[in-house]
Write a protein that holds these residues in place. Structure first.
Motif, PDB file in Angstrom:
ATOM      1  N   ASN B  89      58.336  85.135 -63.452  1.00  0.00           N
ATOM      2  CA  ASN B  89      57.842  85.515 -64.780  1.00  0.00           C
ATOM      3  C   ASN B  89      59.008  85.598 -65.769  1.00  0.00           C
ATOM      4  O   ASN B  89      58.891  85.166 -66.926  1.00  0.00           O
ATOM      5  N   GLU B  90      60.125  86.136 -65.298  1.00  0.00           N
ATOM      6  CA  GLU B  90      61.310  86.246 -66.163  1.00  0.00           C
ATOM      7  C   GLU B  90      61.820  84.853 -66.550  1.00  0.00           C
ATOM      8  O   GLU B  90      62.231  84.629 -67.696  1.00  0.00           O
ATOM      9  N   LEU B  91      61.745  83.944 -65.598  1.00  0.00           N
ATOM     10  CA  LEU B  91      62.153  82.561 -65.882  1.00  0.00           C
ATOM     11  C   LEU B  91      61.314  81.995 -67.020  1.00  0.00           C
ATOM     12  O   LEU B  91      61.852  81.376 -67.960  1.00  0.00           O
ATOM     13  N   TYR B  92      60.002  82.227 -66.949  1.00  0.00           N
ATOM     14  CA  TYR B  92      59.096  81.750 -68.002  1.00  0.00           C
ATOM     15  C   TYR B  92      59.496  82.355 -69.354  1.00  0.00           C
ATOM     16  O   TYR B  92      59.573  81.642 -70.368  1.00  0.00           O
ATOM     17  N   GLU B  93      59.756  83.661 -69.361  1.00  0.00           N
ATOM     18  CA  GLU B  93      60.112  84.340 -70.614  1.00  0.00           C
ATOM     19  C   GLU B  93      61.428  83.796 -71.170  1.00  0.00           C
ATOM     20  O   GLU B  93      61.561  83.604 -72.382  1.00  0.00           O
ATOM     21  N   LEU B  94      62.381  83.552 -70.292  1.00  0.00           N
ATOM     22  CA  LEU B  94      63.677  83.013 -70.738  1.00  0.00           C
ATOM     23  C   LEU B  94      63.488  81.669 -71.436  1.00  0.00           C
ATOM     24  O   LEU B  94      64.087  81.395 -72.473  1.00  0.00           O
ATOM     25  N   ILE B  95      62.638  80.849 -70.857  1.00  0.00           N
ATOM     26  CA  ILE B  95      62.393  79.513 -71.438  1.00  0.00           C
ATOM     27  C   ILE B  95      61.680  79.661 -72.784  1.00  0.00           C
ATOM     28  O   ILE B  95      62.072  79.049 -73.779  1.00  0.00           O
ATOM     29  N   GLU B  96      60.640  80.492 -72.794  1.00  0.00           N
ATOM     30  CA  GLU B  96      59.828  80.630 -74.011  1.00  0.00           C
ATOM     31  C   GLU B  96      60.599  81.287 -75.150  1.00  0.00           C
ATOM     32  O   GLU B  96      60.300  81.056 -76.326  1.00  0.00           O
ATOM     33  N   ASN B  97      61.584  82.105 -74.800  1.00  0.00           N
ATOM     34  CA  ASN B  97      62.358  82.795 -75.842  1.00  0.00           C
ATOM     35  C   ASN B  97      63.587  82.020 -76.291  1.00  0.00           C
ATOM     36  O   ASN B  97      64.345  82.493 -77.131  1.00  0.00           O
ATOM     37  N   ASP B  98      63.793  80.841 -75.703  1.00  0.00           N
ATOM     38  CA  ASP B  98      64.944  80.020 -76.089  1.00  0.00           C
ATOM     39  C   ASP B  98      64.441  78.848 -76.935  1.00  0.00           C
ATOM     40  O   ASP B  98      63.765  77.943 -76.421  1.00  0.00           O
ATOM     41  N   PRO B  99      64.749  78.831 -78.241  1.00  0.00           N
ATOM     42  CA  PRO B  99      64.226  77.759 -79.113  1.00  0.00           C
ATOM     43  C   PRO B  99      64.648  76.355 -78.667  1.00  0.00           C
ATOM     44  O   PRO B  99      63.964  75.375 -78.978  1.00  0.00           O
ATOM     45  N   GLN B 100      65.767  76.273 -77.947  1.00  0.00           N
ATOM     46  CA  GLN B 100      66.233  74.964 -77.456  1.00  0.00           C
ATOM     47  C   GLN B 100      65.370  74.461 -76.282  1.00  0.00           C
ATOM     48  O   GLN B 100      65.284  73.262 -76.041  1.00  0.00           O
TER      49      GLN B 100
END
Lengths: 199, 189
Positions: B89-100
């Motif tokens: 879940n944290e991996l998903y959040e990291l991706i979604e919160n990174d505009p790149q």
């Protein structure tokens, strides 16, 4: 010229074979599960039927003390989950699933009791490997498989079947699933059976 | 020699262009084509929006609007997957919160041998924010090799080309940030 062609053919085939290699190998988990391979689906004849009074038992629990079926009479619905043997593939992937759905059992006013014919030390190590479970796990090791025999789920090789029994608060058997030993029963079928008991 | 030369050229071309496939039952590794799985279109609007697929019965893996697709093969019954759920879940959040990375890297889960009911139990228990798909009869599982769970595939998606694996590993993430860094790195190799 033939030699040149042969050399090129060898290089070509080597290249094709190389192209089919490179699969991801796996060594992340220790290989500590014994796989007996496919077994006869069911190897016993049930001695109980839905509507019968469920045979009582008293067995040692892995967490210490003894567990009896009668202690839940008038208080809780009971799910008995027989699994064939510790450290085997499907069994090791059944109780960890039940371990995350305590709320589903609570909603149905039910307790779960896990039973195998393994001895307590073996079950102790196996349950620890799972990371622990919330429900009591009891050993039907001695007299060997006596409770499994009472329910008619003791196989000819001394293991039990993969079987689920739902017993209501009056001690009456309301559901039984002597499942194909090679397959895991679907969770929704068990939950559906519990819902039916509570209707 | 004049007759042989075209044959040699064809052989070399064939070697250079032959796709790196894999035998049935084996696990596709980096460089291999990943089967273009047919998956049911999620009922949830948010999941359809995330994947970029329209309403309907099914879609192909290659239709997911992303450059990189991470596939977690999991099971509700697998204690390792349960322990890893929070990190994934944290991996998903990291991706979604990174505009790149948002929109370029997407994440799905396939519940090997799990019914929709069982997948839903896993989704609700761990509040999984990305789409999960049931694979009760192991048909998807058997199509990409019988992996242990959890297993992670990194797939490169390019329009008009078959999905191709650049990452394939069993076991945990060993930290969401570390995993994401590795995925980004490997996807650029």
């Amino acid at each position: 010229m033939k030699k040149v062609l042969f050399t090129l053919w060898v290089v070509w085939m080597t290249g094709l074979l190389w192209g089919h290699w490179g699969y991801a190998g796996s060594a992340a988990f220790e290989n500590n599960i014994y796989d007996p391979g496919p077994l006869k689906s069911v190897d016993s004849v049930p001695k109980v039927a839905v509507g019968d009074k469920a045979p009582d038992f008293t067995l040692p629990a892995v967490s210490g003390g003894m567990v009896s079926l009668r202690q839940y009479l008038g208080k809780k619905n009971v799910v008995l989950s027989f699994v064939p043997a510790a450290w085997t593939p499907v069994c090791s992937d059944q109780w960890p699933g039940y371990n995350i759905v305590k709320d589903l059992f609570d909603q149905q006013d039910a307790v779960l009791i896990g039973i195998t014919v393994d001895n307590v030390p073996t079950l102790f190590a196996w349950i620890r490997e799972m990371g622990g479970v919330w429900f009591p796990v009891v050993s039907d090791f001695w007299p060997h498989g006596a409770v499994a025999e009472k329910y008619g789920v003791l196989r000819s090789d001394g293991m039990s079947e993969r079987a689920l029994f739902v017993i209501d608060k009056q001690g009456i058997l309301q559901y039984m699933d002597v499942h194909d030993i090679n397959l895991r029963p679907r969770l929704e079928n068990l939950v559906g059976a519990l819902e039916k008991v509570n209707k | 020699m004049k007759r042989i030369l075209p044959c040699l050229v064809m052989m070399m071309l064939g070697l250079a262009l032959s796709p790196r496939g894999y035998a049935s039952g084996d696990i596709p590794g980096p460089g291999d084509v990943f089967p273009d799985l047919t998956l049911p279109v999620p009922k949830e609007v948010s999941a359809r929006g995330y994947l970029g697929v329209s309403e309907g019965d099914s879609f192909q893996l290659s239709q997911v609007k992303a450059e990189i697709l991470i596939i977690e093969v999991f099971s509700m019954y697998c204690p390792h997957c349960q322990r890893e759920a929070e990190d994934v879940n944290e991996l998903y959040e990291l991706i979604e919160n990174d505009p790149q990375l948002r929109g370029k890297i997407k994440l799905i889960g396939i519940g090997a041998g799990n019914t929709p009911f069982e997948v839903n139990v896993f989704r609700e228990k761990y509040q999984v924010p990305f789409p999960l798909f049931a694979d009760a009869d192991f048909s998807l599982y058997n199509s990409f090799g019988k992996v242990r769970t959890p297993y992670f595939f990194g797939i490169r998606l390019k329009t008009g080309r078959p999905p191709r694996v650049f990452y394939a590993k069993v076991g945990g993430l060993k930290g969401a940030q570390r995993f994401l860094k590795e995925i980004v790195q490997k996807s650029q190799e």
